[in-house]
Design an enzyme around this catalytic site. Structure first.
Site, mmCIF file in Angstrom:
data_model
loop_
_atom_site.group_PDB
_atom_site.id
_atom_site.type_symbol
_atom_site.label_atom_id
_atom_site.label_comp_id
_atom_site.label_asym_id
_atom_site.label_seq_id
_atom_site.Cartn_x
_atom_site.Cartn_y
_atom_site.Cartn_z
ATOM 1 N N HIS A 181 0.840 -1.203 0.000
ATOM 2 C CA HIS A 181 0.000 0.000 0.000
ATOM 3 C C HIS A 181 0.877 1.256 0.000
ATOM 4 C CE1 HIS A 181 -3.532 2.449 1.385
ATOM 5 N NE2 HIS A 181 -2.566 3.153 1.933
ATOM 6 N N GLU A 182 1.916 1.240 0.813
ATOM 7 C CA GLU A 182 2.801 2.407 0.876
ATOM 8 C C GLU A 182 3.594 2.586 -0.412
ATOM 9 O OE1 GLU A 182 2.267 4.431 3.065
ATOM 10 O OE2 GLU A 182 1.066 3.125 4.333
ATOM 11 N N HIS A 239 1.506 4.247 -2.882
ATOM 12 C CA HIS A 239 1.466 5.702 -2.715
ATOM 13 C C HIS A 239 2.661 6.350 -3.407
ATOM 14 C CE1 HIS A 239 -1.989 6.547 -0.362
ATOM 15 N NE2 HIS A 239 -1.615 5.904 0.726
ATOM 16 N N GLU A 269 -6.560 6.680 -1.221
ATOM 17 C CA GLU A 269 -6.434 5.525 -0.326
ATOM 18 C C GLU A 269 -7.043 4.285 -0.967
ATOM 19 O OE1 GLU A 269 -4.693 5.203 2.423
ATOM 20 O OE2 GLU A 269 -4.095 7.270 2.083
#
Lengths: 183, 419
Positions: free
Chosen positions: B147-148, B151, B230
């Site tokens: 997930h990071e 980003h 997100e």
């Protein structure tokens, strides 16, 4: 007056073709990059295996066959050249390794060995990396092949001889034969 | 993947452009309210607005990452310190096609969380808390890292920082307006109406509304984008790991933990959107207008709705099944392969929470340069660099151990390094 319109149409067409061509080149380079990443990870795995076999030897006195099959599969995988051959040989190596992991369960001393544990994390991660780089490579190949096949990029691809790339599938008969066991 | 990144960049550019125009509009409105007859004043305030904006952008671009990491008390680690975490980061870089491996940081706190910073992928960093490392198994940790990395790869770390700074500039301008209205501006502006001129009065009202509402609007726009990013990062994480359940259960564990937390985490507002879940907010059922993140339960439900495939399309379908007609992705983002099946959980992913806690503690001791001395009774003594005695007594059996010279030297060196 007419020839100005013709000129504009030709110019627009040229820009369009150039952008399609560049898109194809970019995708092809991505496929090549992705392939070299797989190569890096496979080499890393080949480098780790002698260490693993050496550590395991001291504990697994009754598993000479398993260890030998790993060494042999590694040698075969290192010799493979084309995408298809590499995939097959690596599939065999994967199969040999999963057999090895199954028998490791019978050697609690080996499983407690610190050196073996860190080697195992390295190998697990390298295997994951092989998997992820394969996944990324195949996604890129899919995109490139789709472009080469679909209208209108297929015309440009045919004109400049872009070739479809081969998928990298590790499915070997040996790997499929390994039973799935959950602990 | 690259289609998605490009689509994302385009949208981000739009967001910045819209926020920038709001900023300029606010500047103009303030100038107009202070001196309706004099266009030079309006021009002056537009210039002031732009100067504030550019100044803040430059400040955040010149090493903003370092400051953010420092305020979060993050410490950089090397591969030898935490091989598994580092391996996971490398794995996700490969899966996402990110060419440079970001730096890895740890934060010593029991609250499980993680964030990413970096205006450029080459300067990016991923930070995870020790609580996260201790509580999640390998699959879950991999998904949080994914997930990071998403980003970073989607350039959210860049554009959300720029957007955040722009919103900050708008808010500053709004404050400036109120101050100037309180000090002296009022008399002149009421005299400027001069009665009877209805058109001017309408323009005046519009300008006042603009100056009041723009900061609120800009913030809402910013938060809406943050929430969408997100969802998108979740979708990408599932695509990278091919294991959406890992992220779902990680979010479940993290938010369950967050509900128990009594005091608010120490972090800045700018950093909040970059965390996997907002460390400043309590667990809520529904996301409000001013939430940086969607409701965690909602994110979990979407991820658990992806049963057949781990592709972006599958995420989009699961999202639509839950939210009706809304969608998170534009068609240009979905231009890619459909055949991305979900993988099985890795075996032996769970090392046991106890063992993981011990490993994390060992990691912290290593980063803090503790010396480890083993006693014959089986006790392992961990000495902090502050320990400057030459002997140590075992707390379990009482044996006295003189410290070996190289250990004394290492501790002294660590003490020096800290100062």
């Amino acid at each position: 007056m007419e020839w100005i319109i013709v000129l504009i149409v030709v110019a627009v067409l040229a820009v369009w073709i150039i952008s399609m061509y560049n898109g194809l080149v970019r995708l092809r380079n991505q496929v090549r990059n992705a392939w070299s990443q797989i190569d890096v990870q496979l080499k890393r795995r080949h480098d780790l295996i002698p260490n693993l076999v050496e550590t395991a030897k001291g504990y697994m006195t009754h598993e000479r066959e398993t260890l030998e099959s790993i060494t042999k599969a590694r040698a075969a995988a290192m010799d493979a050249k084309s995408v298809g051959d590499t995939a097959k040989a690596e599939g065999q190596l994967q199969g040999a390794l999963s057999k090895f992991y199954l028998v490791v369960e019978n050697y609690p001393d080996l499983k407690a060995n610190q050196n073996f544990l860190s080697l195992q994390e390295e190998l697990t991660s390298t295997e994951n990396k092989v998997g992820f780089s394969r996944q990324f490579y195949n996604d890129q190949v899919m995109q490139l092949n789709n472009r080469i096949e679909s209208v209108p990029t297929n015309i440009v691809a045919g004109l400049f001889r872009f070739e479809k790339s081969e998928f990298f599938e590790l499915q070997s008969p040996a790997e499929r034969a390994v039973p799935k066991v959950s602990f | 993947m690259f289609e998605l990144i490009r689509a994302n960049k385009r949208k981000s550019a739009w967001l910045i452009a819209v926020l920038g125009s709001i900023l300029i509009g606010v500047g103009y409105a303030i100038g107009f309210l202070l001196a309706p007859e004099d266009p030079a004043v309006s021009a002056l305030f537009v210039i002031i607005a732009v100067v504030i904006w550019i100044g803040m952008l430059l400040a955040s671009m010149a090493g903003g990452e370092k400051i953010l990491l420092k305020t979060a008390k993050a410490r950089e680690i090397q591969k030898a310190d935490a091989p598994q975490l580092y391996n996971i980061v490398e794995e996700m870089c490969i899966a996402s096609g990110l060419s440079t491996v970001p730096k890895v940081y740890i934060i010593d706190t029991p609250d499980p969380n993680a964030f990413a910073v970096g205006l450029k992928p080459e300067r990016a960093a991923v930070a995870v808390t020790t609580g996260l490392m201790a509580k999640l198994n390998r699959d879950e940790l991999q998904n949080v890292v994914a997930h990071e990395i998403a980003h970073i790869n989607n350039r959210d770390t860049l554009f959300m920082t720029l957007a955040g700074v722009t919103v900050g500039a708008i808010i500053i301008l709004g404050e400036l307006f109120w101050r100037s209205m309180l000090f002296g501006g009022r008399g002149r502006s009421s005299g400027g109406g001069r009665g009877g001129n209805q058109g001017a009065a309408v323009v005046m009202i519009v300008a006042v509304l603009m100056a009041i509402l723009a900061p609120i609007l800009a913030r809402m726009l910013y938060f809406a984008c943050s929430r969408r990013r997100e969802y998108l990062a979740d979708a990408c994480a599932a695509q990278y790991t091919r294991y959406p359940e890992g992220l779902a259960s990680a979010l479940d564990k993290i938010s369950g933990q967050a509900a128990q937390r009594t005091k608010k985490a120490e972090t800045s507002q700018v950093l909040a959107p970059m965390y996997i879940i907002n460390p400043l907010a309590a667990r809520s059922r529904k996301a409000g207008w001013f939430s940086t993140h969607p409701a965690t339960d909602d994110r979990i439900r979407v991820l658990r709705g992806m049963t057949s495939s781990a592709s972006l399309e599958a995420y989009e379908q699961a999202y639509r099944a839950l939210h009706g007609k809304e969608s998170v992705m534009t068609p240009s983002m979905l231009k890619q392969s459909k055949d991305q099946s979900v993988r099985d959980a890795s075996k032996d992913a769970d090392a046991g929470t106890q063992r993981q806690w011990r490993e994390v503690q060992d990691l912290l001791h290593k980063v803090d340069q503790y010396a480890v001395l083993a006693c014959a009774c089986g006790m392992k003594m961990k000495l902090p660099p502050e320990y400057d005695q030459e002997k140590v007594a075992c707390p379990k059996c009482g044996r006295a151990h003189p410290l070996p010279p190289e250990m004394l030297a290492a501790l002294a060196a660590a003490r020096m390094g800290r100062k």
